[in-house]
Design a protein around this motif. Structure first.
Motif, PDB file in Angstrom:
ATOM      1  N   GLY A   1     -10.514  -5.793   0.332  1.00 56.70           N
ATOM      2  CA  GLY A   1      -8.873  -6.393  -0.657  1.00 56.70           C
ATOM      3  C   GLY A   1      -7.938  -4.675  -0.335  1.00 56.70           C
ATOM      4  N   ASP A   2      -7.335  -5.773  -0.341  1.00 52.74           N
ATOM      5  CA  ASP A   2      -6.023  -4.979  -0.511  1.00 52.74           C
ATOM      6  C   ASP A   2      -5.507  -4.403  -1.743  1.00 52.74           C
ATOM      7  N   TRP A   3      -5.460  -3.109  -1.788  1.00 54.13           N
ATOM      8  CA  TRP A   3      -4.574  -1.849  -3.177  1.00 54.13           C
ATOM      9  C   TRP A   3      -3.021  -1.303  -2.584  1.00 54.13           C
ATOM     10  N   ARG A   4      -2.894  -1.352  -3.757  1.00 54.43           N
ATOM     11  CA  ARG A   4      -1.428  -1.133  -4.116  1.00 54.43           C
ATOM     12  C   ARG A   4      -2.100   0.593  -4.078  1.00 54.43           C
ATOM     13  N   ILE A   5      -1.291   1.329  -3.479  1.00 54.70           N
ATOM     14  CA  ILE A   5      -1.675   2.641  -4.157  1.00 54.70           C
ATOM     15  C   ILE A   5      -0.515   3.053  -5.433  1.00 54.70           C
TER      16      ILE A   5
ATOM     17  N   SER B   1       0.980  -0.324   0.433  1.00 52.87           N
ATOM     18  CA  SER B   1      -0.635  -0.396  -0.076  1.00 52.87           C
ATOM     19  C   SER B   1      -1.799  -0.656   1.375  1.00 52.87           C
ATOM     20  N   VAL B   2      -3.377  -0.806   0.719  1.00 51.29           N
ATOM     21  CA  VAL B   2      -4.259  -0.367   1.541  1.00 51.29           C
ATOM     22  C   VAL B   2      -5.430  -1.506   2.019  1.00 51.29           C
ATOM     23  N   ARG B   3      -5.221  -1.978   3.445  1.00 56.81           N
ATOM     24  CA  ARG B   3      -5.823  -3.005   3.057  1.00 56.81           C
ATOM     25  C   ARG B   3      -7.416  -2.278   3.643  1.00 56.81           C
ATOM     26  N   ILE B   4      -8.467  -2.575   2.999  1.00 53.18           N
ATOM     27  CA  ILE B   4      -9.487  -2.616   3.217  1.00 53.18           C
ATOM     28  C   ILE B   4     -10.833  -3.506   3.346  1.00 53.18           C
TER      29      ILE B   4
ATOM     30  N   SER C   1      -3.935   0.081  -7.867  1.00 55.59           N
ATOM     31  CA  SER C   1      -4.285  -1.203  -8.006  1.00 55.59           C
ATOM     32  C   SER C   1      -4.600  -2.333  -7.327  1.00 55.59           C
ATOM     33  N   ARG C   2      -6.139  -3.081  -7.722  1.00 57.66           N
ATOM     34  CA  ARG C   2      -6.036  -4.377  -6.944  1.00 57.66           C
ATOM     35  C   ARG C   2      -4.939  -5.353  -6.505  1.00 57.66           C
ATOM     36  N   LEU C   3      -4.271  -5.136  -5.143  1.00 53.28           N
ATOM     37  CA  LEU C   3      -3.054  -6.528  -5.015  1.00 53.28           C
ATOM     38  C   LEU C   3      -4.154  -8.026  -4.595  1.00 53.28           C
ATOM     39  N   LYS C   4      -5.022  -8.465  -4.199  1.00 49.10           N
ATOM     40  CA  LYS C   4      -6.033  -9.852  -4.305  1.00 49.10           C
ATOM     41  C   LYS C   4      -7.112  -8.984  -3.743  1.00 49.10           C
TER      42      LYS C   4
END
Length: 136
Positions: free
Chosen positions: A41-45, A51-54, A133-136
């Motif tokens: 998912g997407d994470w805020r650093i 943000s990083v998409r995993i 932190s998870r964004l979505k």
């Protein structure tokens, strides 16, 4: 490890082990166990600047790249490479998006909404990390 009330003595009934209650109790424990949280998912650093998409990247590994950033030149740069499951964490390579420096790294879920990201040098002697932190 023996749970309180689940040791061999707890199931002795008139000199024999009561097998059926032990099986029923064990099935209930395993059925109630939550699945390991998924970091896809997407994470805020930590500093909020990007943000990083995993996502999965083949062979059961996870990879991550900068999805959004205050500096548009950073978008698309890889930051997590070949993170493979290792117990309750994923191990692989973490890349500093600004410098391109690579570190041995680990990611692990801390609940559904927090991802711990650690990079290590000197064979794991010195490690540093942050929580995303998870964004979505």
């Amino acid at each position: 490890m023996t749970l309180p009330g689940f040791g061999p003595k707890a199931f002795r009934a008139q000199g024999r082990v009561a097998f059926f209650p032990a099986v029923v109790a064990a099935c209930g424990l395993f059925a109630a166990a939550p699945a390991l949280a998924d970091p896809i998912g997407d994470w805020r650093i930590a500093d909020g600047s990007a943000s990083v998409r995993i996502r999965g990247c083949g062979g059961g590994a996870l990879c991550g790249a900068v999805a959004t950033a205050k500096d548009p030149a950073m978008v698309g740069r890889p930051v997590l490479l070949s993170m493979k499951p290792s117990g309750e964490q994923w191990a692989g390579v973490i890349v500093d998006a600004r410098s391109g420096t690579k570190y041995n790294g680990y990611i692990s879920m801390r609940g559904e909404q927090t991802l711990k990201v650690e990079g290590c040098v000197l064979g794991g002697v010195i490690c540093g990390g942050q929580s995303w932190s998870r964004l979505k």
